[in-house]
Scaffold this motif. Structure first.
Motif, PDB file in Angstrom:
ATOM      1  N   GLY A  41     -64.108  19.338 -41.871  1.00 55.76           N
ATOM      2  CA  GLY A  41     -64.877  18.136 -42.156  1.00 55.76           C
ATOM      3  C   GLY A  41     -64.965  17.837 -43.639  1.00 55.76           C
ATOM      4  N   ASN A  42     -64.907  18.876 -44.451  1.00 56.84           N
ATOM      5  CA  ASN A  42     -64.963  18.672 -45.895  1.00 56.84           C
ATOM      6  C   ASN A  42     -63.642  18.143 -46.440  1.00 56.84           C
ATOM      7  OD1 ASN A  42     -66.707  21.434 -45.272  1.00 56.84           O
ATOM      8  ND2 ASN A  42     -67.754  19.970 -46.596  1.00 56.84           N
ATOM      9  N   PHE A  43     -62.536  18.432 -45.762  1.00 56.46           N
ATOM     10  CA  PHE A  43     -61.262  17.822 -46.123  1.00 56.46           C
ATOM     11  C   PHE A  43     -61.313  16.318 -45.859  1.00 56.46           C
ATOM     12  CE2 PHE A  43     -60.073  22.229 -45.882  1.00 56.46           C
ATOM     13  CZ  PHE A  43     -59.028  22.373 -46.780  1.00 56.46           C
ATOM     14  N   LEU A  44     -62.019  15.928 -44.812  1.00 57.72           N
ATOM     15  CA  LEU A  44     -62.242  14.506 -44.553  1.00 57.72           C
ATOM     16  C   LEU A  44     -62.970  13.863 -45.724  1.00 57.72           C
ATOM     17  CD1 LEU A  44     -63.432  12.733 -41.355  1.00 57.72           C
ATOM     18  CD2 LEU A  44     -64.911  12.607 -43.346  1.00 57.72           C
ATOM     19  N   GLY A  75     -54.836  20.884 -49.084  1.00 57.41           N
ATOM     20  CA  GLY A  75     -54.877  21.817 -47.968  1.00 57.41           C
ATOM     21  C   GLY A  75     -53.784  22.869 -48.066  1.00 57.41           C
ATOM     22  N   TYR A  76     -52.609  22.448 -48.501  1.00 58.98           N
ATOM     23  CA  TYR A  76     -51.489  23.389 -48.679  1.00 58.98           C
ATOM     24  C   TYR A  76     -51.847  24.472 -49.689  1.00 58.98           C
ATOM     25  CZ  TYR A  76     -46.680  24.917 -49.649  1.00 58.98           C
ATOM     26  OH  TYR A  76     -45.540  25.659 -49.815  1.00 58.98           O
ATOM     27  N   VAL A  77     -52.451  24.054 -50.802  1.00 59.79           N
ATOM     28  CA  VAL A  77     -52.845  25.014 -51.848  1.00 59.79           C
ATOM     29  C   VAL A  77     -53.936  25.961 -51.339  1.00 59.79           C
ATOM     30  CG1 VAL A  77     -53.905  25.235 -54.137  1.00 59.79           C
ATOM     31  CG2 VAL A  77     -52.164  23.471 -53.721  1.00 59.79           C
ATOM     32  N   ILE A  78     -54.922  25.412 -50.633  1.00 60.02           N
ATOM     33  CA  ILE A  78     -56.001  26.238 -50.084  1.00 60.02           C
ATOM     34  C   ILE A  78     -55.438  27.267 -49.106  1.00 60.02           C
ATOM     35  CG2 ILE A  78     -58.012  26.205 -48.541  1.00 60.02           C
ATOM     36  CD1 ILE A  78     -58.701  25.381 -51.347  1.00 60.02           C
ATOM     37  N   GLU A  79     -54.489  26.844 -48.280  1.00 54.89           N
ATOM     38  CA  GLU A  79     -53.887  27.774 -47.331  1.00 54.89           C
ATOM     39  C   GLU A  79     -53.152  28.887 -48.060  1.00 54.89           C
ATOM     40  OE1 GLU A  79     -51.105  29.652 -44.650  1.00 54.89           O
ATOM     41  OE2 GLU A  79     -50.599  28.519 -46.467  1.00 54.89           O
ATOM     42  N   LYS A  80     -52.434  28.529 -49.106  1.00 53.40           N
ATOM     43  CA  LYS A  80     -51.682  29.526 -49.870  1.00 53.40           C
ATOM     44  C   LYS A  80     -52.600  30.516 -50.578  1.00 53.40           C
ATOM     45  CE  LYS A  80     -47.229  28.332 -49.611  1.00 53.40           C
ATOM     46  NZ  LYS A  80     -46.170  29.262 -49.148  1.00 53.40           N
ATOM     47  N   LEU A  81     -53.701  29.997 -51.141  1.00 54.94           N
ATOM     48  CA  LEU A  81     -54.579  30.845 -51.943  1.00 54.94           C
ATOM     49  C   LEU A  81     -55.578  31.639 -51.114  1.00 54.94           C
ATOM     50  CD1 LEU A  81     -55.414  28.435 -54.932  1.00 54.94           C
ATOM     51  CD2 LEU A  81     -53.753  30.309 -54.880  1.00 54.94           C
ATOM     52  N   ILE A 104     -68.704  25.262 -50.389  1.00 56.34           N
ATOM     53  CA  ILE A 104     -68.181  25.110 -51.746  1.00 56.34           C
ATOM     54  C   ILE A 104     -67.621  23.705 -51.959  1.00 56.34           C
ATOM     55  CG2 ILE A 104     -66.376  25.887 -53.340  1.00 56.34           C
ATOM     56  CD1 ILE A 104     -66.698  28.688 -52.123  1.00 56.34           C
ATOM     57  N   LEU A 105     -66.835  23.237 -51.008  1.00 56.45           N
ATOM     58  CA  LEU A 105     -66.246  21.902 -51.128  1.00 56.45           C
ATOM     59  C   LEU A 105     -67.319  20.813 -51.089  1.00 56.45           C
ATOM     60  CD1 LEU A 105     -63.082  22.271 -48.860  1.00 56.45           C
ATOM     61  CD2 LEU A 105     -63.238  22.442 -51.342  1.00 56.45           C
ATOM     62  N   GLN A 106     -68.333  21.021 -50.255  1.00 58.14           N
ATOM     63  CA  GLN A 106     -69.420  20.047 -50.183  1.00 58.14           C
ATOM     64  C   GLN A 106     -70.160  19.953 -51.514  1.00 58.14           C
ATOM     65  OE1 GLN A 106     -73.425  20.287 -47.766  1.00 58.14           O
ATOM     66  NE2 GLN A 106     -71.764  19.703 -46.368  1.00 58.14           N
ATOM     67  N   ASP A 107     -70.461  21.089 -52.115  1.00 55.90           N
ATOM     68  CA  ASP A 107     -71.146  21.077 -53.409  1.00 55.90           C
ATOM     69  C   ASP A 107     -70.239  20.528 -54.507  1.00 55.90           C
ATOM     70  OD1 ASP A 107     -73.561  21.959 -52.529  1.00 55.90           O
ATOM     71  OD2 ASP A 107     -73.274  24.050 -53.072  1.00 55.90           O
TER      72      ASP A 107
END
Length: 289
Positions: A41-44, A75-81, A104-107
């Motif tokens: 939902g935060n990616f949205l 999202g690609y970077v988050i998946e990799k890291l 974290i993303l929400q804040d």
């Protein structure tokens, strides 16, 4: 009374379309990687805020095109890291990781863009009602439905007619065999996560034009999206599509006759489906159709 029903039915289709985009992205990630992404939902929200930032430079149409792809890259970077490190661990690790990532993303959104709601400007022509009688059906709503239909059609075409899509479908059945055949499973998972993030980002841009932006905007969509997957059946994208539309329309029509039960009805539908058919309407364990 008829106009009230049509109004809520239209709202149900719009909300159901958001559920579909969100749930399809979630379903892709769950089916291939067995990761329940609570941060979806935060990616949205990120997709919506990126569109808000880019609109002064690219206009609405440019932001609509670019923001979902930027969300996919994110999202690609988050998946990799982060995400790839929990694939081999117990499911509780992925739950905790994505749950914390969501906060974290929400804040981060709250810090960068502020806690107050923000509007995403849309072209004036899309704000005009289709007809005087159906004043609540604007061209933007028609446009949103058309974009969702095109996105869903594109996703199914990707999975059915491209080599990467076929590998994703095969990976949901037997990832070990796919790896033994020489497919780079790590790259496949990263690409799959990016596609899921793209759908969330697209939903964010469309939602921002309809309801505006706030850091918590994904919270209201994430749980119904999970329910859409459960109702439709884990492992079935067609079922997820059906589940999203079903709960969106059911909640909207319930609002007409019993507004207090609008939210509860989606959980009732889930309970009934699980009692009658535990695998979901079209679900088959390990199958992506």
């Amino acid at each position: 009374m008829l106009q009230l029903v049509l109004f809520n039915l239209t709202n149900g289709l719009i909300v159901g379309a958001f559920y579909v985009l969100m749930a399809l992205g979630l379903s892709l990630i769950i089916n291939l990687s067995n990761v329940v992404n609570f941060a979806h939902g935060n990616f949205l929200a990120i997709g919506g805020y990126l569109a808000y930032t880019l609109t002064p430079y690219l206009g609405f149409w440019g932001a609509l095109l670019v923001s979902p792809f930027l969300t996919a890259v994110f999202g690609y970077v988050i998946e990799k890291l982060l995400i790839r490190h929990v694939y081999a661990r117990n499911h509780i690790y992925s739950l905790l990781l994505t749950f914390g990532l969501g906060f974290i993303l929400q804040d981060a959104c709250r810090y960068l863009w502020g806690p107050s709601p923000l509007p995403l400007g849309i072209p004036d022509i899309l704000s005009i009602p289709v007809t005087a009688d159906l004043f609540f059906v604007t061209w933007y709503r028609v446009f949103m439905v058309a974009i969702v239909i095109a996105a869903v059609g594109g996703l199914f075409a990707l999975l059915r007619y491209t080599r990467v899509g076929m590998r994703i479908r095969a990976g949901t059945l037997d990832l070990d065999t796919v790896s033994a055949l020489g497919v780079n499973v790590a790259a496949l998972r990263s690409y799959n996560f990016a596609v899921g993030s793209f759908l969330a980002g697209l939903a964010g841009v469309l939602a921002a034009g309809q309801i505006g932006l706030n850091p918590n905007m994904g919270d209201d969509l994430i749980m119904p999206s999970f329910i859409a997957i459960i109702v439709g059946g884990v492992g079935s994208l067609t079922g997820t599509l059906l589940g999203g539309l079903l709960i969106g329309v059911a909640a909207a029509l319930t609002t007409v006759f019993y507004p207090a039960g609008a939210e509860a009805v989606i959980y009732i539908i889930m309970a009934i489906v699980l009692l009658i058919r535990p695998r979901g309407l079209l679900g088959e364990e390990g199958m992506l159709t």
